[in-house]
Scaffold this motif. Structure first.
Motif, PDB file in Angstrom:
ATOM      1  N   GLU A 155      -1.141  -0.557   9.100  1.00  0.00           N
ATOM      2  CA  GLU A 155      -1.419  -1.188   7.808  1.00  0.00           C
ATOM      3  C   GLU A 155      -2.670  -2.043   7.988  1.00  0.00           C
ATOM      4  N   ARG A 184       7.936   9.544   6.782  1.00  0.00           N
ATOM      5  CA  ARG A 184       6.861  10.494   6.517  1.00  0.00           C
ATOM      6  C   ARG A 184       5.997   9.969   5.377  1.00  0.00           C
ATOM      7  N   PRO A 185       4.691  10.245   5.414  1.00  0.00           N
ATOM      8  CA  PRO A 185       3.796   9.659   4.414  1.00  0.00           C
ATOM      9  C   PRO A 185       3.977  10.284   3.033  1.00  0.00           C
ATOM     10  N   THR A 186       3.515   9.573   2.028  1.00  0.00           N
ATOM     11  CA  THR A 186       3.614  10.078   0.666  1.00  0.00           C
ATOM     12  C   THR A 186       2.568  11.166   0.440  1.00  0.00           C
ATOM     13  N   LEU A 187       1.368  10.925   0.971  1.00  0.00           N
ATOM     14  CA  LEU A 187       0.329  11.946   0.860  1.00  0.00           C
ATOM     15  C   LEU A 187       0.029  12.462   2.258  1.00  0.00           C
ATOM     16  N   GLY A 222      -3.496  -4.112   2.949  1.00  0.00           N
ATOM     17  CA  GLY A 222      -2.146  -3.622   2.681  1.00  0.00           C
ATOM     18  C   GLY A 222      -2.070  -2.117   2.536  1.00  0.00           C
ATOM     19  N   ARG A 223      -3.190  -1.428   2.822  1.00  0.00           N
ATOM     20  CA  ARG A 223      -3.148   0.030   2.723  1.00  0.00           C
ATOM     21  C   ARG A 223      -2.527   0.587   3.996  1.00  0.00           C
ATOM     22  N   ARG A 224      -1.590   1.500   3.822  1.00  0.00           N
ATOM     23  CA  ARG A 224      -0.824   1.989   4.966  1.00  0.00           C
ATOM     24  C   ARG A 224      -1.211   3.437   5.268  1.00  0.00           C
ATOM     25  N   TYR A 225      -1.505   3.711   6.524  1.00  0.00           N
ATOM     26  CA  TYR A 225      -1.993   5.040   6.922  1.00  0.00           C
ATOM     27  C   TYR A 225      -1.135   5.604   8.035  1.00  0.00           C
ATOM     28  N   VAL A 227      -1.262   9.164   4.124  1.00  0.00           N
ATOM     29  CA  VAL A 227      -1.299   7.830   3.543  1.00  0.00           C
ATOM     30  C   VAL A 227       0.100   7.498   3.057  1.00  0.00           C
ATOM     31  N   PHE A 228       0.554   6.309   3.403  1.00  0.00           N
ATOM     32  CA  PHE A 228       1.875   5.877   2.949  1.00  0.00           C
ATOM     33  C   PHE A 228       1.762   5.147   1.621  1.00  0.00           C
ATOM     34  N   ALA A 229       2.858   5.093   0.911  1.00  0.00           N
ATOM     35  CA  ALA A 229       2.875   4.395  -0.365  1.00  0.00           C
ATOM     36  C   ALA A 229       2.757   2.890  -0.129  1.00  0.00           C
TER      37      ALA A 229
END
Lengths: 244, 501
Positions: free
Chosen positions: B472, B410-413, B476-479, B499-501
């Motif tokens: 990704e 599950r995403p961080t945000l 390197g930004r993960r969504y 958004v993932f960490a």
């Protein structure tokens, strides 16, 4: 035998650290929080708990990355059963996502306040309250005087505080012990493997009080931090540091 | 829900007690007598004496003429009240609301108590048999009103339990005396030939009022359940209220502080003794000019700590306007709950987690100072959609009803609302090649998925499911993005959700 100059300087440095509140931890607790080589950047080589840290998160993605690294740090701070308080206004953190960082999300108490002024008041009150493991506050900006108030509260209660700052336009000096900036970097998997790998971040320590700033690439693997290139921190040149 | 009352009538209260005290009197006719206006009158007679024609109110000399071997004992004044009090205390096991009916009865408010003894019949039977087993000649009746229960216990012949809302039917055949009327009215009714209640029940109210007065109608209404009847309880429920009148009008903050502290100390002492804590409290300040200023506080957990509650009130002192002065302070605690007795922690440098009293105190202070504050924790909830999989809980003591699902990524945000994005995807059920969100193009380098999350049709009807992908981009930004519905369907669309960490 008279002390050499080097010894005297080392001793004086220790004294200064002690006066500034960096007490070397007892040997039994000198394990750190698992950040590996990054911890060497701090005075005495230990991640300073009982202090304020500020983390810059200007973008949504930056906030997510910071949240990830913070999650890892919080999980070790909350290991002994303490509670964490998360104070903010337009919070987007998804509690369920914290399970990836070994945190039981129900042990975090979220406080949503509409006004910036209230957030700072609540943060100060929370930092005065002994019995919390950590306090995280999402603020836009903070003045030096206000950060000093928080620092005084922290010195008394020994709680670790984190300020997540979102407004980058005027980065004033604060009393925080360290200024972090965390950004996501592409994850790596063995050659030819499909899918997304472990979360990986570039953790930059832009300024560390009495320590050495630097930049590290950290990965979160199976519940612990792994530094990608096991190398000592490269000193960040003055040009890349944000003035303030 | 209708109220239910049980009336108990002790036919030979004092004489039964005397037999218990002196068993040798069991087979002897005896009476209690007291001197009234120069004559010795009988105030109580036992069953044996009554059988032989002796009745209460008779002169002792007359009774002796009827029953020569009558034993006459001196009445002990106040004996009946003392006995009823004792019996009332004993009946606390059946209901907490008990009133004494002088001179020979008890009234029990049994609303919501009977099921514990297997229904109304079992309940009444239990009380009556226990009291009879002790040696008291007792009759009991149960009804919706105090008046009917009283009447049926004393004059009813058929059944002791009157079904809800059947008071009128139960009363019809009883004599007027069953309505607890004064002797003068009874005499008048007798003279007019009203021997049963049904004979005057149908008469118009105005006619009855003219002849017998308001008190008569009130008794009738009370028995029929049209008017509520108050009960003088044996153990009155005292409200949690403290008063502090001041000699001189108080108009300084210090004065108000002292008043609050004094009131809290009194209130908390009582709460502590009872093992309770308050959840809400209000302070009413009665001003000299007749206005009442009111401030209130609330707590997250029941508390009886003076220092903590004082801190909460302290934040409100500024809003109290004393004007010319305050002459009376009243502190009320309308909501009181059982407080857990907290043991002093021996050594907990890391804090006691969520049970920590410091934490509860801190959150109380925040909630009281900032009205708009939203303080909560999140507990897992068994729902598929991510936004529904957590539930806000404002209680620090809420336990988990289900566990956190650790297996799912599950995403961080998580965005409040999924944001629509433009994507280019080549193959069905493949992650997109790139997506555009807020005019920024994200070229996807790595991806995981899909994870299909179905709509919960039992909550919001039918609609498209969601296929979630972890993607990704080059930086390197993960969504966390999803496609609503199947690939290339008319209504299928792509959204960014986290958004993932």
């Amino acid at each position: 035998m008279p002390d050499s100059k080097k010894d005297i300087i080392a001793r004086l440095q220790q004294n200064i650290l002690r006066w500034e509140g960096f007490v070397p931890p007892p040997a039994s607790e000198a394990k750190g929080i698992g950040l590996g080589p990054l911890e060497a950047a701090f005075p005495n080589g230990v991640f300073p708990t009982g202090a304020m840290h500020e983390m810059l998160c200007p973008t949504l993605e930056g906030t997510a990355a910071t949240g990830g690294l913070l999650g890892g740090i919080l999980s070790s701070l909350m290991q002994k059963g303490g509670t964490c308080l998360w104070i903010g206004s337009g919070r987007k953190l998804f509690p369920h996502g914290m399970t990836a960082f070994n945190i039981e999300p129900h042990r975090i108490v979220f406080v949503d306040l509409p006004r910036e002024k209230d957030i700072l008041w609540a943060t100060e009150e929370a930092l005065k309250c002994e019995g919390l493991a950590a306090v995280v506050a999402e603020v836009k900006d903070i003045s030096f005087a206000l950060s000093r108030r928080l620092q005084l509260a922290v010195e008394h209660s020994k709680i670790t505080g984190f300020l997540l700052r979102s407004d980058m336009r005027k980065l004033s000096t604060t009393t925080c012990v360290a200024r972090w900036q965390v950004t996501s970097v592409p994850s790596q998997l063995p050659q030819g493997m499909p899918g997304v790998g472990h979360p990986r971040w570039q953790a930059e320590l832009l300024r560390v009080r009495n320590g050495t700033p630097g930049s590290w690439e950290i990965e979160w693997v199976d519940g612990k931090f792994v530094t990608v290139e096991e190398q000592m921190a490269k000193v960040v040149y003055m040009e890349t540091r944000i003035a303030g | 829900m209708n109220k239910r009352f049980v009336s108990l009538w002790f036919r030979h209260l004092t004489t039964d007690r005397q037999i218990l005290r002196k068993p040798e009197l069991k087979d002897v006719p005896f009476v209690f007598s007291a001197a009234t206006r120069g004559r010795n009158l009988i105030v109580a007679a036992n069953a044996l004496a009554e059988q032989q024609g002796v009745s209460v109110g008779m002169a002792v000399a007359d009774a002796r003429a009827i029953v020569p071997d009558l034993e006459v004992l001196d009445d002990i004044p106040g004996q009946d009240a003392k006995l009823l009090n004792g019996l009332g205390e004993w009946c606390i096991r059946y209901t907490p609301l008990i009133a004494i009916n002088m001179p020979d009865g008890l009234m029990l408010d049994v609303t919501g108590c009977t099921h514990l003894w297997g229904g109304e019949r079992g309940y009444l039977k239990e009380i009556v048999t226990r009291l009879r087993g002790k040696g008291y000649d007792v009759r009991g009746a149960m009804a919706d009103t105090i008046g009917t229960a009283w009447a049926v216990a004393r004059y009813g012949r058929l059944k002791p339990i009157i079904v809800s809302n059947e008071q009128a039917a139960a009363l019809t055949d009883l004599p007027p005396v069953a309505l607890r009327l004064d002797p003068l009215t009874l005499e008048r009714l007798q003279k007019l030939g009203f021997y049963t209640i049904k004979s005057f029940m149908g008469i118009g109210r105005s006619a009855l009022r003219r002849r017998f007065g308001d008190a008569f109608l009130l008794r009738m209404d009370q028995a029929l359940g049209m008017v509520d009847e108050p009960m003088q309880l044996l153990h009155p429920i005292e409200p949690y209220t403290e008063r502090l009148p001041s000699m001189e009008p108080i108009c300084t903050a210090t004065g108000i502080e002292i008043a609050i502290r004094t009131l809290l100390e009194k209130l908390c002492k009582r709460l502590q003794g009872e093992g309770k804590g308050l959840r809400t409290a209000t302070l009413k300040c009665y001003r000299v000019d007749g206005l009442v200023v009111e401030v209130g506080i609330g707590t997250n957990t029941a508390s009886h700590h003076v220092a903590h509650l004082f801190k909460l009130f302290e934040l409100k002192i500024a809003s109290i306007e004393p004007a010319l002065g305050i002459e009376l302070f009243v502190m009320e605690a309308p909501k009181v709950e059982d407080a857990e007795v907290d043991q002093e922690a021996l050594w907990s440098p890391e804090g006691g987690g969520l049970d920590d009293s410091n934490l509860a105190g801190l959150l109380d202070r925040m909630a009281n100072k900032i009205v708009a504050a939203n303080i909560c924790r999140y507990l897992p909830q068994e729902h598929y959609w991510p936004e529904r999989s957590i539930k806000a809980s404002t209680d620090l003591k809420d336990k988990l009803t289900t566990t956190w699902d650790m297996g799912k990524l599950r995403p961080t945000l998580l965005l409040d609302q999924p944001q629509e994005i433009q994507v280019a995807s080549v193959l069905p059920d493949y992650p997109p090649m790139f997506f555009i969100y807020r005019n920024e193009r994200h070229n996807i380098r790595r991806a995981d998925g899909p994870e299909r999350i179905e709509r919960e049709w039992w909550l919001d009807g039918s609609g498209p499911h969601r296929d979630y992908y972890v993607v990704e981009d080059e930086e390197g930004r993960r969504y966390w993005v999803f496609r609503s519905g199947h690939y290339n369907e008319e209504w299928s669309a792509w959204y960014l959700h986290g958004v993932f960490a």
